[in-house]
Design a protein around this motif. Structure first.
Motif, short mmCIF file in Angstrom:
data_model
loop_
_atom_site.label_atom_id
_atom_site.label_comp_id
_atom_site.label_asym_id
_atom_site.label_seq_id
_atom_site.Cartn_x
_atom_site.Cartn_y
_atom_site.Cartn_z
N GLU A 122 59.58 61.46 -19.18
CA GLU A 122 59.38 61.82 -20.89
C GLU A 122 58.07 60.39 -20.94
O GLU A 122 56.86 60.75 -21.42
CB GLU A 122 60.28 61.70 -21.06
CG GLU A 122 60.97 62.52 -21.17
CD GLU A 122 62.67 63.24 -21.66
OE1 GLU A 122 62.93 62.27 -22.37
OE2 GLU A 122 62.56 64.36 -22.18
N SER A 123 58.33 59.39 -20.56
CA SER A 123 57.70 57.95 -20.96
C SER A 123 55.73 58.47 -19.94
O SER A 123 54.90 57.67 -21.24
CB SER A 123 58.28 56.63 -20.36
OG SER A 123 56.98 56.15 -20.78
N ALA A 124 56.20 59.03 -18.89
CA ALA A 124 54.41 59.54 -18.73
C ALA A 124 53.91 59.58 -18.53
O ALA A 124 52.52 60.03 -19.11
CB ALA A 124 55.64 59.32 -16.96
N VAL A 125 55.23 60.93 -19.02
CA VAL A 125 54.28 62.23 -19.82
C VAL A 125 53.47 61.94 -21.37
O VAL A 125 52.42 62.07 -21.58
CB VAL A 125 54.64 63.83 -20.53
CG1 VAL A 125 54.32 64.86 -21.28
CG2 VAL A 125 55.19 64.35 -18.72
N GLU A 126 54.13 60.80 -22.09
CA GLU A 126 53.97 60.21 -24.09
C GLU A 126 52.60 59.87 -23.41
O GLU A 126 51.86 59.54 -24.13
CB GLU A 126 54.68 59.80 -24.52
CG GLU A 126 55.60 60.47 -24.86
CD GLU A 126 55.80 61.99 -25.59
OE1 GLU A 126 54.77 61.21 -26.53
OE2 GLU A 126 56.19 63.03 -25.40
N ASN A 127 52.62 58.66 -22.72
CA ASN A 127 51.52 57.71 -21.87
C ASN A 127 50.58 58.58 -21.68
O ASN A 127 49.47 58.43 -21.93
CB ASN A 127 52.12 56.57 -20.57
CG ASN A 127 51.15 55.65 -20.66
OD1 ASN A 127 50.33 55.02 -21.72
ND2 ASN A 127 51.11 55.10 -20.04
N SER A 128 50.12 60.20 -20.70
CA SER A 128 49.14 60.64 -20.52
C SER A 128 48.36 61.25 -21.94
O SER A 128 47.79 61.30 -21.85
CB SER A 128 50.48 61.74 -19.20
OG SER A 128 50.51 61.06 -17.85
N LYS A 129 50.07 61.60 -22.68
CA LYS A 129 48.65 62.35 -23.47
C LYS A 129 48.40 61.55 -25.00
O LYS A 129 47.23 61.52 -24.63
CB LYS A 129 50.38 63.36 -24.69
CG LYS A 129 50.88 63.90 -23.48
CD LYS A 129 51.92 64.57 -24.66
CE LYS A 129 52.78 65.81 -23.93
NZ LYS A 129 54.23 66.51 -24.73
#
Length: 175
Positions: A122-129
């Motif tokens: 979830e952290s990686a997805v938020e960072n990518s977004k």
């Protein structure tokens, strides 16, 4: 057909029953002995009856003693068997409990690892977004300004825009 000398030997097999009914044999022996005593007794009838009575009481005491001894032995064997079974059941329960505990620990560790992996994803997805949104904003700002002297994305990295460059120099996007 010739017969060997050993063929003429007679063989007798005697089987012994090691766990036979010793009490039954004792009672049979007592009955046979009492009958033989009556047949060969030189005493009178009253003396013989008194002797039979005494021997019967002695035999009764012996049988009683033997049955008490046998029941004690059986009780001891039953107690030993019960304690052995209890010990084995206790060991089996301990083994089951330890395996259940190990499985529970593994389940908890797996759940913790899954939670951590989910949080990381979830952290990686938020960072990518966030990075994607920032790059979109920077690209939009650069496109609106139309300046080529400011640093911006390299044109090779940008997707081709239909008609943007072709309209400027009279070419269309068709080839």
């Amino acid at each position: 057909m010739a017969r060997d000398s050993y063929d003429d030997d007679r063989v007798v097999v005697i089987e012994r029953d090691g766990g036979g009914n010793g009490v039954g044999m004792l009672l049979l022996g007592l009955a046979i002995g009492a009958g033989a005593a009556l047949l060969f007794a030189p005493a009178s009838g009253a003396e013989t009856r008194a002797r039979i009575s005494r021997e019967a009481r002695r035999a009764g005491r012996r049988v009683k003693d033997m049955t008490e001894e046998l029941s004690e032995q059986l009780a001891d064997q039953a107690e030993r068997a019960r304690s052995a079974v209890d010990e084995r059941v206790g060991r089996a329960r301990g083994a089951v409990h330890s395996r259940v505990d190990a499985v529970n620990e593994a389940v908890h560790a797996g759940r913790d690892a899954a939670r951590q992996a989910r949080a990381d994803i979830e952290s990686a997805v938020e960072n990518s977004k966030r990075v994607y949104a920032d790059s979109r904003r920077a690209y939009s700002a650069h496109s609106r300004r139309g300046r080529s002297d400011e640093p911006g994305p390299v044109t090779d990295d940008l997707p081709p825009r239909a008609g943007a460059e072709g309209a400027a120099d009279g070419r269309t996007g068709e080839g």
